[in-house]
Design an enzyme around this catalytic site. Structure first.
Site, PDB file in Angstrom:
ATOM      1  N   GLY A 183       2.806   2.659  -2.211  1.00  9.12           N
ATOM      2  CA  GLY A 183       3.305   3.107  -3.551  1.00  9.12           C
ATOM      3  C   GLY A 183       2.721   4.274  -3.996  1.00  9.12           C
ATOM      4  O   GLY A 183       1.614   4.528  -3.780  1.00  9.12           O
ATOM      5  N   CYS A 223      -0.261   3.372  -6.250  1.00  7.14           N
ATOM      6  CA  CYS A 223      -0.858   2.508  -5.456  1.00  7.14           C
ATOM      7  C   CYS A 223      -2.277   3.109  -4.861  1.00  7.14           C
ATOM      8  O   CYS A 223      -2.360   3.705  -4.069  1.00  7.14           O
ATOM      9  CB  CYS A 223      -0.162   1.618  -4.506  1.00  7.14           C
ATOM     10  SG  CYS A 223      -0.850   0.785  -3.304  1.00  7.14           S
ATOM     11  N   GLY A 263       0.681  -1.480  -0.150  1.00  2.00           N
ATOM     12  CA  GLY A 263       0.045   0.025   0.186  1.00  2.00           C
ATOM     13  C   GLY A 263       0.735   1.258   0.139  1.00  2.00           C
ATOM     14  O   GLY A 263       0.117   2.153  -0.331  1.00  2.00           O
TER      15      GLY A 263
HETATM   16  P1  5GP Z   1       6.600   3.887  -5.439  1.00  2.00           P
HETATM   17  O1  5GP Z   1       8.253   3.641  -5.475  1.00  2.00           O
HETATM   18  O2  5GP Z   1       6.525   4.150  -6.732  1.00  2.00           O
HETATM   19  O3  5GP Z   1       6.291   4.443  -4.304  1.00  2.00           O
HETATM   20  O4  5GP Z   1       6.427   2.193  -5.444  1.00  2.00           O
HETATM   21  C1  5GP Z   1       6.737   1.436  -6.532  1.00  2.00           C
HETATM   22  C2  5GP Z   1       5.820   0.022  -5.897  1.00  2.00           C
HETATM   23  O5  5GP Z   1       4.430   0.314  -5.993  1.00  2.00           O
HETATM   24  C3  5GP Z   1       6.187  -1.025  -7.026  1.00  2.00           C
HETATM   25  O6  5GP Z   1       7.228  -1.777  -6.896  1.00  2.00           O
HETATM   26  C4  5GP Z   1       4.994  -2.174  -6.582  1.00  2.00           C
HETATM   27  O7  5GP Z   1       5.302  -2.907  -5.241  1.00  2.00           O
HETATM   28  C5  5GP Z   1       3.992  -1.102  -6.072  1.00  2.00           C
HETATM   29  N1  5GP Z   1       2.875  -0.973  -7.298  1.00  2.00           N
HETATM   30  C6  5GP Z   1       3.030  -0.894  -8.521  1.00  2.00           C
HETATM   31  N2  5GP Z   1       1.982  -0.708  -9.205  1.00  2.00           N
HETATM   32  C7  5GP Z   1       0.858  -0.890  -8.341  1.00  2.00           C
HETATM   33  C8  5GP Z   1      -0.325  -0.977  -8.564  1.00  2.00           C
HETATM   34  O8  5GP Z   1      -1.107  -0.801  -9.438  1.00  2.00           O
HETATM   35  N3  5GP Z   1      -1.197  -1.264  -7.333  1.00  2.00           N
HETATM   36  C9  5GP Z   1      -0.578  -1.426  -6.191  1.00  2.00           C
HETATM   37  N4  5GP Z   1      -1.319  -1.687  -4.938  1.00  2.00           N
HETATM   38  N5  5GP Z   1       0.910  -1.346  -5.886  1.00  2.00           N
HETATM   39  C10 5GP Z   1       1.612  -0.987  -7.042  1.00  2.00           C
END
Ligand code: 5GP
Length: 356
Positions: A186, A189, A184
């Site tokens: 991301g 996300c 959660g």
């Molecule tokens: P960020 O670095 O952008 O904060 O987080 C990246 C991570 O977000 C990814 O490695 C993956 O675990 C998560 N993530 C990517 N796409 C999605 C999505 O569509 N839904 C959710 N719940 N998590 C995602």
């Protein structure tokens, strides 16, 4: 129903307290780490930052560029077998003997695992497998980790995502070497909004690192870093690796379409469970599920090398503030202070762009 009343923390709730140090310069700080893997007994060396396995971040172009800086790329799962063999053949032609900076991401369906077997058969120089599901708490996932371990005893297996110590232990015992932590946090996300499920990332790291290190495993903090300071906090909390999506989005290597709006340039960036991704790869959102990802546009940022320098510079600087001569020492030397403020908000991002 039960309520756990102790407060769980995110990156925004803490800052790292400075400590006296004998270091003179950031140039003295080494960010390289070597880990001994739990199941294979082999070692991995590099800078433990990872590009996320999202299709506008975890690309072959990103893997080629980040490997030059010793960083890892979890390559997304939508490349075909032929594309993998072409990528590895190019590396072979360039004289590369093994690819410790490249992870093959895969889902856990039978056809995903068949493709994984075929990629590894043709490209034995690939060492890292990333078994990735949104919810790592299912029995089926644990069984899949055991199955992949049995088939690939000499590969480094990353498995996730989970956020609690007992599941970290279960996946390590089932055959994983490194556990990916984060539900959660991301940038694109929406799981927490759509389901109400999640765990503040800093506490997840602290608790999961403790569980993993007790069994000689490692963890990856996945998601929620918005700036180099958050990356430093993740390592300070005990993460062995940190995975980045949004912070590496908008670069040439991601291959996303560049859009022009009123003289400024942007790139599309979306979650791998967003409607955009599901439309692209599965022909739409299935009736029984909701999309759990956003689609956004981010400023176009050109080549990723400059961003990498920026993040590594911030991390080295964090190490000098607490007197850590190498990244490995950062956790030991970190004391977090609980805060109710972070950066000074008087000038916004828009003001910065407006300046001549
Ligand atoms: P960020 O670095 O952008 O904060 O987080 C990246 C991570 O977000 C990814 O490695 C993956 O675990 C998560 N993530 C990517 N796409 C999605 C999505 O569509 N839904 C959710 N719940 N998590 C995602």
């Amino acid at each position: 129903m039960r309520i756990e009343a102790d407060l769980k923390l995110g990156f925004k709730d803490v800052l790292i307290r400075p400590k006296r140090s004998t270091l003179h310069s950031r140039a003295q700080v080494s960010l390289e780490r070597t880990f001994r893997l739990r199941h294979t007994g082999q070692t991995w060396t590099g800078i433990p930052l990872m590009a996320a396995n999202m299709d506008t971040v975890g690309t072959f172009a990103m893997a080629t560029e980040l490997a030059r800086h010793q960083l890892v790329t979890a390559v997304h799962k939508h490349y075909a077998l032929e594309e993998w063999t072409a990528f590895v053949a190019a590396a072979r032609d360039a004289g590369v003997e093994s690819l410790p900076q490249v992870a093959i991401s895969t889902g856990i369906l039978d056809n995903d695992l068949d493709k994984l077997d075929q990629i590894l058969e043709r490209c034995p120089e690939l060492l890292l497998i990333c078994l990735d599901v949104a919810n790592g708490y299912s029995e089926q996932f644990v069984a899949c980790v055991s199955r992949v371990r049995a088939r690939h005893p000499d590969k480094i297996i990353i498995a996730g995502n989970v956020v609690t110590g007992e599941m970290v232990e279960e996946l390590l015992l089932a055959g994983a070497d490194i556990i990916k932590v984060g539900i959660g946090p991301g940038s694109v996300c929406t799981t927490r909004v759509k389901t109400g499920v999640g765990y503040p990332q800093l506490s997840a790291i602290i608790e999961c690192a403790d569980a993993a290190h007790g069994l000689s495993g490692q963890i990856i903090s996945d998601g929620g870093c918005t700036c180099a300071g958050d990356v430093a906090k993740a390592f300070g909390a005990g993460a062995d690796f940190v995975m980045l999506g949004g912070m590496l989005a908008g670069h040439d290597e991601g291959g996303g379409t560049v859009i022009e709006r009123e003289g400024r340039y942007f790139c599309e960036f979306y979650g791998m469970s967003s409607q955009t991704a599901m439309q692209k790869y599965s022909g739409g959102v299935a009736d029984y599920r909701a999309s759990e990802g956003k689609t956004v546009v981010v400023p176009y940022r050109g080549p990723v090398a400059e961003t990498v320098r920026d993040i590594l510079g911030g991390l080295r600087s964090a190490c000098t503030y607490v007197g850590a001569a190498c990244l490995k020492e950062l956790t030991k030397r970190t004391t977090f202070v609980r805060v109710t403020e972070q950066e000074n908000p008087v000038f916004t991002e828009r003001d910065r762009h407006a300046s001549p």
